[in-house]
Design an enzyme around this catalytic site. Structure first.
Site, PDB file in Angstrom:
ATOM      1  N   HIS A 186      83.371  13.166  50.323  1.00  0.00           N
ATOM      2  CA  HIS A 186      84.232  13.949  49.084  1.00  0.00           C
ATOM      3  C   HIS A 186      84.342  15.410  49.689  1.00  0.00           C
ATOM      4  CE1 HIS A 186      82.004  10.994  47.086  1.00  0.00           C
ATOM      5  NE2 HIS A 186      83.148  10.633  46.278  1.00  0.00           N
ATOM      6  N   HIS A 187      85.458  16.151  49.267  1.00  0.00           N
ATOM      7  CA  HIS A 187      85.779  17.453  49.861  1.00  0.00           C
ATOM      8  C   HIS A 187      84.879  18.245  49.271  1.00  0.00           C
ATOM      9  CE1 HIS A 187      88.011  21.245  49.299  1.00  0.00           C
ATOM     10  NE2 HIS A 187      87.790  21.055  50.947  1.00  0.00           N
TER      11      HIS A 187
END
Ligand SMILES: [Zn+2]
Length: 383
Positions: A186-187
């Site tokens: 995930h960012h």
């Protein structure tokens, strides 16, 4: 451990001279769960601690994490939010205002029994690690890496952002240039919120495209200091090697950092239930190995990772890499018993036998797809 005792311990460590790798852990993770239906119902850090002990890989390198005091968290977090988080833990439930203002008591960020103490312990460990790195060295804090936490509210299973707090401690003690590398699926939206536009911080994130939190697009530069690489489903070891050689290593080297912070989320591994990437833990080890000599200080954190076997094995293997321990092809009985003793406590694929008997994943090589090469070229063009 009180913060005074922790400070004494740090002094003792400094007095020992060499800043050999240290591991910061805590018993608070053992038996702690976000609740039966939550991805973070599984044990993670306690598995790593048990495996490392069973393998004899700690010696005198294990340090108990202090719990950060509320005032210490104000280094980045809003005091009103910290007060609300403590109150939610004391009350055991969230109020309507907690849900509205702080996103507490939601499906993603439930109020569980250690909802303040556990993240405050993660933050205390990472902040201690930053202090310990003053003179150089390597510290592994697998309970850290909560990269979604925002200054004023919980976000994506993260109540505090120990990454931002640790980097701010590094800056406060005079460690100026920090390269942050994030290989979680995930960012790192919370870390980007903390450091976007800071010329003394360079953020490099590799994350799955079109996945929550939907930030970190290829052309998002975060004010110029952020390099975001969204990658497609099925992202494999060969592709990660290309990313390491063409993006991560050259961008870190060119920045000449005083410290590297590596968020080593394990949810980009093939077996993870929350993402669709296909790395083996060989990819994680390769990133650690490549970054190790590029700065005088290395802080290795955990992050996501929701398959109890793959996350425990990955972070244990990373510690072995940091201390230079040889990882056997076949685990001794005591370590195998720890892995066989884990369960999902809920739905999830049954693990392969290798998840019990070895820490070393089979390589997951594959084609380096044209879209990955094109995105690497686009980021290279920013040089
Ligand atoms: Zn993640």
């Amino acid at each position: 451990m009180s913060s005074q005792a922790a400070a004494g311990r740090v002094g003792a460590i400094h007095n020992r001279g060499a800043m050999g790798p240290f591991f910061i852990g805590s018993e608070i993770y053992r038996g702690s769960s976000y609740g039966p239906g939550h991805p973070l119902r599984v044990p993670r850090v306690s598995t790593v601690m048990d495996l490392c002990r069973a393998m004899g890989w700690f010696g005198a390198r294990y340090i108990t994490s202090p719990r950060a005091k509320p005032a210490a968290l104000h280094l980045w977090h809003d005091p009103a939010y910290i007060t609300a988080l403590q109150a939610a833990e004391a009350r055991g439930t969230a109020t309507a205002q907690d849900r509205e203002l702080y996103h507490l008591g939601t499906h993603a960020n439930p109020v569980y029994p250690e909802v303040f103490r556990r993240p405050a312990t993660g933050a205390g460990g990472v902040m201690l690690a930053a202090e310990m790195l003053r003179g150089g060295g390597v510290v592994h804090v697998p309970g850290g890496g909560t990269h979604h936490g925002l200054a004023g509210r919980a976000n994506g299973f993260c109540y505090l952002n120990d990454v931002v707090l640790g980097m701010k401690v590094l800056q406060r003690i005079g460690v100026r240039r920090i390269a942050y590398v994030d290989i979680d699926a995930h960012h790192c939206d919370g870390v980007e919120a903390g450091f976007a536009g800071d010329p003394d911080a360079r953020l490099i994130s590799v994350h799955e495209e079109r996945r929550w939190p939907f930030t970190g697009r290829l052309l998002d530069t975060g004010g110029g200091n952020c390099f975001n690489l969204p990658v497609p489903r099925g992202f494999n070891d060969s592709e990660m090697r290309a990313v390491l050689e063409r993006l991560i290593v050259p961008r870190v080297v060119a920045f000449a950092p005083d410290a590297i912070v590596l968020q080593c989320g394990a949810d980009a591994l093939e077996e993870d239930p929350l993402a669709r990437l296909s790395l083996s833990n060989n990819a994680h080890v390769a990133v650690v190995r490549a970054l190790r000599g590029l700065a005088p200080r290395l802080l290795v954190l955990g992050g996501g990772g929701y398959n109890p076997w793959s996350v425990g094995r990955c972070w244990t293997r990373i510690w072995a890499e940091l201390v230079g321990a040889e990882v056997p092809e076949r685990l001794p009985m005591a370590a195998e018993a720890i892995l066989r003793g884990l369960s999902w406590h809920g739905p999830g694929r049954a693990p392969e036998q290798a998840m019990f008997t070895t820490l070393i994943d089979a390589p997951r090589e594959g084609p380096v797809r044209p879209e990955v090469l094109a995105r690497l070229a686009a980021l290279e063009a920013r040089a």
